[in-house]
Write an enzyme that holds these catalytic residues in place. Structure first.
Site, PDB file in Angstrom:
ATOM      1  N   GLU A 119       0.821  -1.227   0.000  1.00  0.00           N
ATOM      2  CA  GLU A 119       0.000   0.000   0.000  1.00  0.00           C
ATOM      3  C   GLU A 119       0.848   1.268   0.000  1.00  0.00           C
ATOM      4  OE1 GLU A 119      -4.241  -1.292   1.966  1.00  0.00           O
ATOM      5  OE2 GLU A 119      -2.758  -0.390   3.301  1.00  0.00           O
ATOM      6  N   GLU A 156      -6.222  -7.989  -0.609  1.00  0.00           N
ATOM      7  CA  GLU A 156      -6.903  -7.534   0.602  1.00  0.00           C
ATOM      8  C   GLU A 156      -8.308  -7.093   0.250  1.00  0.00           C
ATOM      9  OE1 GLU A 156      -5.107  -4.692   3.230  1.00  0.00           O
ATOM     10  OE2 GLU A 156      -3.076  -5.432   2.861  1.00  0.00           O
TER      11      GLU A 156
END
Length: 479
Positions: free
Chosen positions: A177, A377
């Site tokens: 991320e 995710e």
């Protein structure tokens, strides 16, 4: 319609070492940046005690859920669900406790060797993140990735573990991320992405200069690791990892549309460099316009060009909507001009639930990059109260996951997007990254522990455990 997922589709679960392992100071492991993050709550920021652990404060990541000692039993539960893969990370400070050592910590290397062997023995393909908010604290005190030297330390770490596990791991992700830190005003993102310790005395431009320098250094580091990984084992598949939050214009007003387009560049920027191997013009223009001086060594652009990724992995939890007219009301939280989307609901933590947004993201990324995509995710945090036997009837989680998996299926079947796999975030309850809570539960397995670490840590299967087992067994046909 009946959706068909590929026969080799990788169903599984996802976690991060710092959120579940615990054992923060065992077997030679050094302190990481998350080991000095205190517990917080919804609306209560986690405190960064960068000088070290302060007696009396609550540091949830020190405990995790004790997976370091229970991984075989937990892995057996994942096997029971039928996981084809399991995504986790290697704690950098478990391998190089300070980050700048010449030689790795053998005890740390042995742990992950046993872990990955256990995944393989239980039929799960390891999917391994190299940097998932676990930089050694010592390197953060050196400036994190804003310090050019950290490129070399990361390369040594990545090369060490890729060589050690070259026959156990095929799928690697470099930085988790990494685009979160574009919310530069939110201190926890540059801190966990790049090891940049907040400086209350620095002005806004100085802070942003440091972050941009760190981002460039991370692009170089990632490209070097991709090249080295392919040398170690040409069969490696090495990807980037982007937090994808599609940003919609609040209305069809062209100003709203353009505002959303510009904000989306903060999401796409990293994919643009990781995949195309060059800096986009809109970024170079921005650096020039805003007066940022990014230090580059000779050959950096060639390294970035030569080290492009094999695939894109993403997290997806929510979408956002923005209004150009509301930008002046920006209070430093969320996105400039962010407004409530009236067409979708939100979680108890304010995350807007938008399953169609996942299909939109998959289509947009594939149209932009032409690379396979791995959804590593996706999940929902919920307050939960188990019954006397530890059972949780989490129908809302089942509805959330079902609606999102349906959209992944549509992206594959209708839109032709090559999706590698889908891993549910927090397949077992873990410490929440954003708040440090246990009560924000993502798992399909309940862990009896509270925010202060009290509890038996007993594992029990939730209703979603059995539902997801059937989804995997039917390869997505039975939702």
């Amino acid at each position: 319609m009946t959706m068909r997922f590929p026969d080799d589709f990788l169903w599984g679960g996802a976690v991060a070492a710092h959120q579940l392992e615990g054992a923060w100071n065992e077997d030679g492991r050094g302190p990481s940046i998350c080991d000095v993050l205190t517990g917080g709550a919804h609306g209560v920021k986690r405190e960064i005690t960068a000088d070290g652990v302060v007696p009396g404060l609550n540091y949830p990541n020190h405990r995790g859920i004790d997976y370091y000692h229970t991984f075989r039993e937990d892995d057996a539960l994942f096997q029971e669900m039928g996981f084809k893969c399991f995504r986790t990370s290697i704690s950098w400070s478990r391998i190089f406790p300070n980050g700048d050592e010449e030689q790795p910590n053998e005890e740390g290397l042995k742990f992950y060797e046993e872990l990955f062997k256990d995944y393989r023995a239980k039929g799960m393909e390891p999917v391994v993140t190299l940097s998932h908010f676990e930089m050694p604290l010592h390197l953060a005190k050196m400036g994190g990735f804003s310090n050019r030297k950290v490129i070399d330390y990361f390369f040594r770490f990545a090369s060490t573990v890729m060589e050690r596990y070259k026959d156990l791991v095929t799928y690697w992700l470099t930085f988790n991320e990494i685009n979160n830190q574009m919310e530069m005003h939110t201190e926890i993102f540059p801190y966990t992405d790049s090891g940049i310790i907040p400086d209350p005395h620095a002005d806004k431009h100085t802070v942003e200069q440091r972050i941009w320098q760190a981002i460039h250094n991370e692009f170089v580091a990632s490209a070097l690791v991709v090249q080295r990984g392919h040398q170690i084992n040409p069969a490696f598949r090495i990807g980037c990892m982007l937090a994808m939050v599609p940003i919609y214009p609040a209305t069809c007003n062209p100003n709203d549309v353009m505002h959303a387009e510009i904000l989306m560049r903060d999401r796409y920027l990293f994919g643009d460099v990781y995949v195309h191997g060059t800096y986009p013009e809109y970024l170079l223009n921005r650096w020039d316009r805003e007066g940022f001086d990014i230090k580059m060594e000779p050959g950096d652009t060639d390294i970035i060009q030569a080290g492009t990724v094999d695939f894109i992995s993403i997290s997806y939890y929510m979408s956002a909507a923005v209004s150009a007219e509301k930008v002046d009301e920006f209070d430093g939280h969320g996105l400039p001009g962010q407004v409530r989307n009236p067409y979708i609901k939100a979680t108890d933590w304010g995350w807007q639930i938008d399953p169609v947004g996942l299909r939109y993201v998959l289509c947009s990324l594939y149209e932009r990059y032409g690379k396979p995509i791995f959804v590593v995710e996706n999940g929902i945090g919920m307050y939960e109260t188990p019954d006397a036997d530890g059972y949780v009837a989490d129908d809302a989680r089942i509805a959330y996951l079902k609606s999102h998996i349906e959209q992944v299926g549509k992206a594959i079947d209708l839109d032709g997007v090559p999706v590698i796999g889908y891993t549910v975030w927090g397949c077992i309850d873990v410490i929440s990254f954003g708040t440090g809570e246990m009560k924000k539960r993502y798992g399909m397995i309940y862990v009896d522990a509270d925010d202060e670490g009290n509890g038996s840590y007993r594992r029990t299967r939730k209703k979603s455990f059995y539902w997801y087992r059937d989804v995997i067994a039917s390869n997505g046909e039975k939702l």
